[in-house]
Scaffold this motif. Structure first.
Motif, PDB file in Angstrom:
ATOM      1  N   ASP A 194       1.002  -1.247   0.063  1.00 55.45           N
ATOM      2  CA  ASP A 194      -0.015   0.004   0.127  1.00 55.45           C
ATOM      3  C   ASP A 194       0.974   1.117   0.170  1.00 55.45           C
ATOM      4  OD1 ASP A 194      -2.008  -1.936   0.326  1.00 55.45           O
ATOM      5  OD2 ASP A 194      -1.894  -1.456   2.666  1.00 55.45           O
ATOM      6  N   GLN A 195       0.201   2.221  -0.441  1.00 46.60           N
ATOM      7  CA  GLN A 195       1.006   3.583  -0.326  1.00 46.60           C
ATOM      8  C   GLN A 195       0.675   4.227   1.263  1.00 46.60           C
ATOM      9  OE1 GLN A 195       3.076   4.372  -1.916  1.00 46.60           O
ATOM     10  NE2 GLN A 195       2.608   3.867  -4.359  1.00 46.60           N
ATOM     11  N   PRO A 196       1.516   5.060   1.720  1.00 47.35           N
ATOM     12  CA  PRO A 196       2.801   5.364   1.183  1.00 47.35           C
ATOM     13  C   PRO A 196       4.043   4.547   1.242  1.00 47.35           C
ATOM     14  CG  PRO A 196       2.871   6.101   3.490  1.00 47.35           C
ATOM     15  CD  PRO A 196       1.460   5.236   3.246  1.00 47.35           C
ATOM     16  N   VAL A 197       4.046   3.456   1.857  1.00 45.25           N
ATOM     17  CA  VAL A 197       5.126   2.530   2.036  1.00 45.25           C
ATOM     18  C   VAL A 197       5.607   2.078   0.878  1.00 45.25           C
ATOM     19  CG1 VAL A 197       6.167   0.535   3.590  1.00 45.25           C
ATOM     20  CG2 VAL A 197       4.406   1.975   4.704  1.00 45.25           C
ATOM     21  N   LYS A 198       4.801   1.608  -0.059  1.00 46.33           N
ATOM     22  CA  LYS A 198       5.210   0.878  -1.285  1.00 46.33           C
ATOM     23  C   LYS A 198       6.125   1.803  -2.267  1.00 46.33           C
ATOM     24  CE  LYS A 198       2.885  -0.975  -5.544  1.00 46.33           C
ATOM     25  NZ  LYS A 198       1.850  -1.182  -6.228  1.00 46.33           N
ATOM     26  N   SER A 199       5.877   3.029  -2.334  1.00 44.24           N
ATOM     27  CA  SER A 199       6.931   4.117  -2.891  1.00 44.24           C
ATOM     28  C   SER A 199       8.249   4.069  -2.160  1.00 44.24           C
ATOM     29  CB  SER A 199       6.280   5.614  -2.948  1.00 44.24           C
ATOM     30  OG  SER A 199       6.170   5.963  -1.686  1.00 44.24           O
ATOM     31  N   LEU A 200       8.238   3.871  -0.847  1.00 43.43           N
ATOM     32  CA  LEU A 200       9.643   4.083  -0.134  1.00 43.43           C
ATOM     33  C   LEU A 200      10.157   2.641  -0.399  1.00 43.43           C
ATOM     34  CD1 LEU A 200       7.976   5.569   3.036  1.00 43.43           C
ATOM     35  CD2 LEU A 200       9.594   6.611   1.246  1.00 43.43           C
ATOM     36  N   ILE A 201       9.554   1.433  -0.414  1.00 42.48           N
ATOM     37  CA  ILE A 201      10.310   0.366  -0.779  1.00 42.48           C
ATOM     38  C   ILE A 201      10.801   0.221  -2.265  1.00 42.48           C
ATOM     39  CG2 ILE A 201      10.003  -2.001  -1.157  1.00 42.48           C
ATOM     40  CD1 ILE A 201       9.812  -1.076   1.932  1.00 42.48           C
ATOM     41  N   THR A 202       9.983   0.900  -3.227  1.00 39.25           N
ATOM     42  CA  THR A 202      10.469   1.120  -4.426  1.00 39.25           C
ATOM     43  C   THR A 202      11.786   1.957  -4.588  1.00 39.25           C
ATOM     44  OG1 THR A 202       8.231   0.989  -5.587  1.00 39.25           O
ATOM     45  CG2 THR A 202       9.939   1.971  -6.756  1.00 39.25           C
ATOM     46  N   ALA A 203      11.889   2.709  -3.847  1.00 39.23           N
ATOM     47  CA  ALA A 203      12.988   3.829  -3.679  1.00 39.23           C
ATOM     48  C   ALA A 203      14.150   3.226  -2.926  1.00 39.23           C
ATOM     49  CB  ALA A 203      12.627   5.049  -2.816  1.00 39.23           C
ATOM     50  N   CYS A 204      13.981   2.503  -2.089  1.00 42.43           N
ATOM     51  CA  CYS A 204      15.041   1.231  -1.388  1.00 42.43           C
ATOM     52  C   CYS A 204      15.602   0.647  -2.640  1.00 42.43           C
ATOM     53  CB  CYS A 204      14.619   0.787  -0.321  1.00 42.43           C
ATOM     54  SG  CYS A 204      14.151   1.506   1.156  1.00 42.43           S
ATOM     55  N   ARG A 205      14.765   0.043  -3.291  1.00 42.04           N
ATOM     56  CA  ARG A 205      15.064  -1.049  -4.384  1.00 42.04           C
ATOM     57  C   ARG A 205      15.962  -0.333  -5.566  1.00 42.04           C
ATOM     58  NH1 ARG A 205      13.216  -5.962  -3.205  1.00 42.04           N
ATOM     59  NH2 ARG A 205      11.355  -6.071  -1.911  1.00 42.04           N
ATOM     60  N   GLU A 206      15.407   1.155  -5.891  1.00 45.54           N
ATOM     61  CA  GLU A 206      16.144   1.411  -6.834  1.00 45.54           C
ATOM     62  C   GLU A 206      17.469   2.259  -6.361  1.00 45.54           C
ATOM     63  OE1 GLU A 206      13.547   4.956  -7.886  1.00 45.54           O
ATOM     64  OE2 GLU A 206      12.485   3.654  -9.292  1.00 45.54           O
ATOM     65  N   ALA A 207      17.685   2.386  -5.208  1.00 47.12           N
ATOM     66  CA  ALA A 207      18.789   2.969  -4.486  1.00 47.12           C
ATOM     67  C   ALA A 207      19.813   1.860  -4.492  1.00 47.12           C
ATOM     68  CB  ALA A 207      18.626   3.184  -3.054  1.00 47.12           C
ATOM     69  N   GLU A 208      19.463   0.590  -4.416  1.00 48.69           N
ATOM     70  CA  GLU A 208      20.330  -0.727  -4.445  1.00 48.69           C
ATOM     71  C   GLU A 208      20.780  -0.941  -5.930  1.00 48.69           C
ATOM     72  OE1 GLU A 208      18.679  -3.014  -0.430  1.00 48.69           O
ATOM     73  OE2 GLU A 208      18.050  -4.014  -2.618  1.00 48.69           O
ATOM     74  N   THR A 209      20.215  -0.542  -6.947  1.00 49.49           N
ATOM     75  CA  THR A 209      20.856  -0.586  -8.170  1.00 49.49           C
ATOM     76  C   THR A 209      21.898   0.038  -8.423  1.00 49.49           C
ATOM     77  OG1 THR A 209      19.380   0.964  -9.121  1.00 49.49           O
ATOM     78  CG2 THR A 209      18.475  -1.360  -9.181  1.00 49.49           C
ATOM     79  N   ARG A 210      22.175   1.317  -7.841  1.00 50.27           N
ATOM     80  CA  ARG A 210      23.306   2.073  -7.931  1.00 50.27           C
ATOM     81  C   ARG A 210      24.693   1.365  -7.448  1.00 50.27           C
ATOM     82  NH1 ARG A 210      19.086   5.069  -6.458  1.00 50.27           N
ATOM     83  NH2 ARG A 210      18.303   6.616  -7.999  1.00 50.27           N
ATOM     84  N   ASP A 211      25.974   1.671  -8.286  1.00 49.51           N
ATOM     85  CA  ASP A 211      26.899   0.997  -8.187  1.00 49.51           C
ATOM     86  C   ASP A 211      27.337   0.576  -6.724  1.00 49.51           C
ATOM     87  OD1 ASP A 211      27.254   0.689 -10.664  1.00 49.51           O
ATOM     88  OD2 ASP A 211      28.207   2.138 -11.026  1.00 49.51           O
ATOM     89  N   SER A 212      27.406   1.769  -5.781  1.00 51.11           N
ATOM     90  CA  SER A 212      27.993   1.580  -4.547  1.00 51.11           C
ATOM     91  C   SER A 212      27.307   1.355  -3.341  1.00 51.11           C
ATOM     92  CB  SER A 212      28.895   2.860  -4.194  1.00 51.11           C
ATOM     93  OG  SER A 212      28.130   4.082  -3.986  1.00 51.11           O
TER      94      SER A 212
END
Length: 492
Positions: free
Chosen positions: A204-222
């Motif tokens: 559910d929102q708002p947490v769904k967007s925060l989990i997406t942000a965490c997963r996107e952060a983990e795609t960054r190199d470092s």
């Protein structure tokens, strides 16, 4: 290489009247040494992931303890010491790496920060020991936790169906650090936000967007791991509430930026973390109007999975008085009622004073049992194995259990607290939940793991209990202030 694997888990509701003593750990799960390894190795828990990693590394495994208790009140000093001493004694004996499955919201008689105190103690024994930590989504993250481990991660799902995966992720990070492949640095950000648990579902929102942000952060190199913690609002401790933590490879600036960015996103959505309820009669009337079944009714203020007594009868009383038909309830914890049903036997017709055995002083609520008439349908030993996606493979023991049938309402009565997150709470006592009109569950969000696929509609029943979402009813003494939404004009 010698790898230490251990589990110490408890979500402490400091407003709950139920004391968390050692017996409560034994009621759910408390195993030492080889028994701990055998009990958990083939489950979906973080320690199972740790065990797999250790075996792949060809390491010797030291597994001193795996102990978890169903959420309740403050942990006794004796119970806390028994678990933490077992872990620390193993560190003293020597190991090259520690992989720990903790919760993050444990409060004991001797410490408001059970996990931080444990980690600080381990650090004092072995200052250079690499330590991996998994925490629950409801972790109230503290500086002491972050400062005394190598890498820390939390579940990205609520209900928690990714426990094994996050164990693998953080375990690999720390194993790679031992091999010199990565150099983890961590940064955490604490929000002045005491979000309501009912608004923390990760689908559910708002947490769904925060989990997406965490997963996107983990795609960054470092970035090695990024976590948003909803936090556990029913713990009266300074650090209760939402937070973020990011683990990066040798780049603290990246960790700081990503942690703050995710926290800023949460803060902008803070109003959506507040639950606004409806009257109980209105909810029951709405349930009656629905034509597709089963309808799931959540008695969320009495959720033992957040420390509830699981014997508050307010919602059950309301649905009986309003003549709701075709209801299956899971579950009321009343060992005394189970004994009476055992003495009467299957098929016996009887009158029970059910539930209402526990006063709740923190809410000034006295116990109110409910007189019910009906038939004893089933008696079991309460033991079964979880087959669903949460706690997969774990053996459950609800204690001696029974089904009491009033004619319109079938009530599962247990002797040991258990939150209904898996269909087994019904199927183990002969009830097929998919064929019931209504399922009344003493749960909040975890029910989704087992029941979301069969429920046609979910309604929130605002009853009574120490897992209330009305946090303004709770007398916080230790919580940092100001904090939203208890206070106005909070700045972040």
């Amino acid at each position: 290489m010698k790898i230490l694997i251990a589990m110490m888990k408890h979500e402490t509701n400091t407003f709950s009247p139920i004391v968390t003593d050692w017996q409560r750990f034994e009621n759910w799960s408390a195993h030492f040494g080889h028994k701990a390894l055998a009990f958990y190795e083939h489950t979906g828990m973080p320690v199972a992931a740790y065990t797999k990693l250790a075996r792949e590394a060809g390491a010797d495994i030291v597994f001193p303890v795996a102990a978890e208790a169903m959420p309740a009140g403050i942990v006794t000093a004796e119970a806390y010491d028994r678990v933490s001493d077992a872990i620390c004694d193993a560190v003293v004996a020597g190991c090259d790496l520690a992989l720990l499955d903790l919760h993050g919201a444990m409060v004991a008689e001797t410490t408001l920060d059970g996990e931080g105190t444990l980690l600080e103690r381990i650090r004092s024994i072995a200052p250079d020991l690499p330590i991996a930590v998994t925490c629950d989504f409801h972790c109230n993250l503290t500086r002491k936790m972050v400062d005394n481990c190598t890498a820390l991660i939390g579940y990205k799902t609520y209900p928690h169906v990714d426990m094994y995966q996050v164990g693998m992720q953080v375990g690999r990070i720390v194993l790679d650090s031992v091999a010199g492949k990565v150099h983890p640095v961590m940064v955490h950000t604490q929000l002045p936000l005491l979000s309501h648990t009912l608004k923390q579902g990760t689908d559910d929102q708002p947490v769904k967007s925060l989990i997406t942000a965490c997963r996107e952060a983990e795609t960054r190199d470092s970035v090695l791991a990024a976590t948003f913690f909803g936090g556990f609002p029913l713990a009266d401790v300074p650090d209760a509430g939402s937070s973020t933590v990011v683990v990066a490879d040798a780049d603290k600036l990246v960790a700081e930026r990503q942690s703050r960015d995710i926290a800023d996103l949460a803060w902008r959505q803070r109003a959506h973390f507040v639950y606004h309820g409806s009257s109980l009669p209105e909810t029951i009337d709405e349930a009656k109007r629905l034509s597709e079944h089963p309808v799931i009714l959540l008695d969320h203020a009495d959720n033992c999975g957040s420390g509830g007594t699981q014997d508050v009868m307010a919602v059950i009383r309301e649905l009986i008085e309003r003549d709701l038909d075709g209801v299956a309830v899971a579950a009321v914890c009343d060992p005394e009622a189970v004994v009476h049903m055992q003495q009467a036997g299957v098929g016996a017709e009887m009158t029970l004073m059910l539930g209402g055995k526990t006063d709740m002083p923190s809410l000034s609520l006295e116990a109110k049992p409910l007189q019910v008439k009906g038939t004893v349908r089933v008696l079991t030993d309460g033991r079964w194995t979880v087959r669903g996606p949460m706690y997969t493979g774990v053996q459950v023991d609800m204690g001696p259990s029974a089904v009491f049938d009033t004619g319109k309402v079938k009530i599962v009565v247990v002797s040991v607290h258990h939150e209904p997150w898996d269909l087994g709470v019904f199927t183990s006592v002969g009830i097929q939940p998919q064929h019931e009109k209504y399922l009344l569950l003493k749960s909040r969000i975890h029910y989704r793991a087992g029941f979301a696929s069969i429920g046609k509609k979910t309604l929130l029943c605002d009853g009574e209990g120490v897992t209330t979402s009305r946090n303004e009813l709770l007398d916080f003494q230790n919580l940092r202030r100001p904090i939203y939404p208890l206070d106005e004009d909070v700045v972040f």
